[in-house]
Scaffold this motif. Structure first.
Motif, PDB file in Angstrom:
ATOM      1  N   ALA A 152     -25.190 -18.096   3.202  1.00 50.85           N
ATOM      2  CA  ALA A 152     -26.244 -18.860   2.542  1.00 50.85           C
ATOM      3  C   ALA A 152     -26.867 -19.875   3.494  1.00 50.85           C
ATOM      4  CB  ALA A 152     -25.683 -19.579   1.313  1.00 50.85           C
ATOM      5  N   VAL A 153     -26.118 -20.262   4.534  1.00 58.68           N
ATOM      6  CA  VAL A 153     -26.647 -21.167   5.556  1.00 58.68           C
ATOM      7  C   VAL A 153     -27.140 -20.387   6.769  1.00 58.68           C
ATOM      8  CG1 VAL A 153     -26.079 -23.097   7.086  1.00 58.68           C
ATOM      9  CG2 VAL A 153     -25.104 -22.997   4.780  1.00 58.68           C
ATOM     10  N   TYR A 154     -26.376 -19.372   7.133  1.00 53.31           N
ATOM     11  CA  TYR A 154     -26.670 -18.621   8.365  1.00 53.31           C
ATOM     12  C   TYR A 154     -27.969 -17.808   8.254  1.00 53.31           C
ATOM     13  CZ  TYR A 154     -26.068 -15.162  12.069  1.00 53.31           C
ATOM     14  OH  TYR A 154     -26.271 -14.348  13.153  1.00 53.31           O
ATOM     15  N   LEU A 155     -28.165 -17.113   7.147  1.00 44.67           N
ATOM     16  CA  LEU A 155     -29.348 -16.251   7.017  1.00 44.67           C
ATOM     17  C   LEU A 155     -30.666 -17.017   7.091  1.00 44.67           C
ATOM     18  CD1 LEU A 155     -28.185 -13.607   4.371  1.00 44.67           C
ATOM     19  CD2 LEU A 155     -28.537 -13.284   6.813  1.00 44.67           C
ATOM     20  N   PRO A 156     -30.801 -18.192   6.459  1.00 45.20           N
ATOM     21  CA  PRO A 156     -32.048 -18.948   6.647  1.00 45.20           C
ATOM     22  C   PRO A 156     -32.290 -19.359   8.097  1.00 45.20           C
ATOM     23  CG  PRO A 156     -30.887 -19.738   4.722  1.00 45.20           C
ATOM     24  CD  PRO A 156     -29.963 -18.794   5.415  1.00 45.20           C
ATOM     25  N   ILE A 157     -31.217 -19.678   8.823  1.00 41.72           N
ATOM     26  CA  ILE A 157     -31.366 -20.025  10.233  1.00 41.72           C
ATOM     27  C   ILE A 157     -31.904 -18.826  11.017  1.00 41.72           C
ATOM     28  CG2 ILE A 157     -30.121 -20.669  12.326  1.00 41.72           C
ATOM     29  CD1 ILE A 157     -28.176 -22.241  10.575  1.00 41.72           C
ATOM     30  N   ILE A 158     -31.299 -17.657  10.763  1.00 35.02           N
ATOM     31  CA  ILE A 158     -31.744 -16.436  11.430  1.00 35.02           C
ATOM     32  C   ILE A 158     -33.192 -16.122  11.077  1.00 35.02           C
ATOM     33  CG2 ILE A 158     -31.464 -13.920  11.420  1.00 35.02           C
ATOM     34  CD1 ILE A 158     -29.535 -15.291  13.207  1.00 35.02           C
ATOM     35  N   THR A 159     -33.533 -16.256   9.793  1.00 35.02           N
ATOM     36  CA  THR A 159     -34.898 -15.963   9.350  1.00 35.02           C
ATOM     37  C   THR A 159     -35.900 -16.840  10.069  1.00 35.02           C
ATOM     38  OG1 THR A 159     -34.056 -15.325   7.162  1.00 35.02           O
ATOM     39  CG2 THR A 159     -36.416 -15.799   7.346  1.00 35.02           C
ATOM     40  N   ALA A 160     -35.581 -18.142  10.196  1.00 37.93           N
ATOM     41  CA  ALA A 160     -36.492 -19.063  10.877  1.00 37.93           C
ATOM     42  C   ALA A 160     -36.606 -18.746  12.363  1.00 37.93           C
ATOM     43  CB  ALA A 160     -36.007 -20.499  10.687  1.00 37.93           C
ATOM     44  N   LEU A 161     -35.481 -18.442  12.997  1.00 39.31           N
ATOM     45  CA  LEU A 161     -35.501 -18.126  14.428  1.00 39.31           C
ATOM     46  C   LEU A 161     -36.288 -16.841  14.705  1.00 39.31           C
ATOM     47  CD1 LEU A 161     -31.807 -18.936  15.448  1.00 39.31           C
ATOM     48  CD2 LEU A 161     -33.860 -20.238  16.041  1.00 39.31           C
ATOM     49  N   LEU A 162     -36.062 -15.825  13.879  1.00 34.00           N
ATOM     50  CA  LEU A 162     -36.742 -14.551  14.085  1.00 34.00           C
ATOM     51  C   LEU A 162     -38.235 -14.652  13.819  1.00 34.00           C
ATOM     52  CD1 LEU A 162     -34.144 -12.080  12.512  1.00 34.00           C
ATOM     53  CD2 LEU A 162     -34.547 -12.542  14.931  1.00 34.00           C
ATOM     54  N   ALA A 163     -38.607 -15.582  12.922  1.00 30.68           N
ATOM     55  CA  ALA A 163     -40.023 -15.771  12.620  1.00 30.68           C
ATOM     56  C   ALA A 163     -40.719 -16.594  13.701  1.00 30.68           C
ATOM     57  CB  ALA A 163     -40.187 -16.449  11.269  1.00 30.68           C
TER      58      ALA A 163
END
Length: 423
Positions: free
Chosen positions: A163-174
């Motif tokens: 729940a914390v990791y996926l938003p970080i990944i989403t922001a980095l990939l975007a």
């Protein structure tokens, strides 16, 4: 009409093929995930027979598969369970993250892929496969073992960390900057905290609102609510998977049990489609160049998972045999490693990341059940040999064997009790 007929034939053949592969995996008593991935490799880019008309539909089905995987994961836990695990088991979660995420990040940096790919590969090597591990525990008859709650606690912490990791990944990939990424993470944490609070205080009311005696209505309401929340989460750049996970947490009691029963076949169907979709976008010719790094990563992270489980079980006061069983059981990686890698592949971050993740998961999903079954007996045999070898050269064999037997008996006891809890 012709395209429609071709689509039906092509998609029907995919589903039929997946069913047959699942049966074959059942006969071999292994997870079907590696076979699904291989099927995708065979019919994707550079494969034997690339798909045509059904690929767009498979892409949508794959996205639904990820959402259902996370929803069903959330249904397994209540908000109070998660809060309790955070309070009591967070040291094990921190050790787990440090030991198993760092090798993936280090490998990405050694390969020159950059910091974003390093964060992605860290997640791939960090998260164990809850599905594979749950099946292995059931197959080996270990659900009642003393070390099993320790294993499940680590899995819960890993799942919650998404729940914390996926938003970080989403922001980095975007490609979001520091400010935008911080806002995205703050929103994700705020939403997750709000959902946990509502689930703890008002979970019964939410479940009562969703509840229905008619299975059809319950299925439609839960599935519709999940897709809406997942879509809203994706609009906020939080991650559709996190939204689905939070919906699962908010539901409890009979509603969660009923929804789990109704949605399990849909999850299995669309999850299989997801693994095929991931394989479709991986060129088989791109795997051999990354096979050596994948093998090295598999070896290192298998050892670090064993160390994680051993340490966590020792901290919980489990016997030596139980510590080895806990470590060996945690080795398997699977669905969520592919989910994380799939986000990076869709964003086009690093062309070799998808093939490396595919090879890595193929290795780990096969090795995982083997380590779960054999880590403890192999470790105990080595320890007995060491105990026997440590006997003085002039001491009689009988005395050495007695020492070995005494050491072996102590390995299976803790606080004056054996692994079955007997005095």
């Amino acid at each position: 009409m012709h395209n429609s007929a071709v689509f039906l034939i092509e998609f029907g053949a995919i589903i039929l093929g997946l069913g047959l592969l699942g049966r074959f995996a059942g006969h071999l008593q292994i997870s079907p995930i590696p076979l699904y991935l291989l099927a995708g490799l065979a019919f994707g880019e550079g494969g034997l027979l690339p798909l045509g008309t059904s690929e767009d539909f498979v892409a949508i089905g794959a996205e639904i598969g990820v959402i259902l995987l996370l929803l069903m994961l959330g249904l397994e836990y209540t908000a109070s369970d998660l809060v309790t695990n955070l309070k009591t088991q967070y040291p094990a979660g921190l050790v787990d993250a440090a030991l198993n995420a760092l090798p993936g990040a280090a490998m990405a940096l050694l390969l020159g892929w950059g910091p974003v790919a390093a964060v992605v590969l860290a997640g791939v090597t960090w998260i164990s496969s809850s599905g594979v591990i749950a099946k292995v525990l059931g197959d080996l008859g270990r659900l009642g073992n003393r070390e099993t709650p320790v294993i499940l606690s680590i899995l819960v912490l890993e799942d919650l960390s998404m729940a914390v990791y996926l938003p970080i990944i989403t922001a980095l990939l975007a490609g979001a900057g520091l400010a935008a990424g911080s806002v995205t993470l703050a929103v994700a944490l705020g939403v997750a905290g709000l959902v946990l609070l509502l689930a703890v205080r008002y979970g019964r009311h939410i479940s009562r609102f969703v509840s229905s005696d008619d299975p059809e209505k319950l299925l439609l309401v839960v599935l519709g609510l999940t897709l809406v929340v997942a879509g809203l989460a994706q609009q906020l750049q939080v991650s559709a998977a996190v939204g689905a996970f939070l919906v699962g947490i908010a539901l409890s009691g009979e509603v969660a049990e009923g929804a789990h029963h109704l949605l399990a076949p849909l999850r299995d169907l669309f999850a299989a489609v997801f693994f095929v979709f991931f394989g479709l976008h991986t060129d088989p010719a791109s795997i051999p160049p990354v096979l050596l790094p994948a093998l090295a990563l598999a070896l290192v992270t298998a050892l670090t998972k064993v160390a994680t489980g051993y340490w966590a079980a020792k901290r919980a006061g489990i016997s030596v045999k139980g510590r080895w069983r806990a470590g060996g059981t945690l080795v398997a990686r699977g669905e969520f490693s592919i989910v994380i890698a799939g986000l990076a592949v869709s964003a086009g971050i690093e062309p070799s990341l998808g093939p490396l993740a595919t090879a890595y998961v193929l290795i780990m999903v096969i090795v995982g059940p083997l380590t779960a079954r054999y880590t403890e007996p192999v470790a105990m045999r080595l320890m007995r040999r060491r105990a026997y070898a440590s006997a003085s050269p002039g001491v009689a064999t009988v005395e050495g064997e007695a020492r070995t037997e005494a050491a072996d008996a102590s390995y299976d006891t803790v606080d004056g009790q054996d692994v079955l809890g007997r005095s």
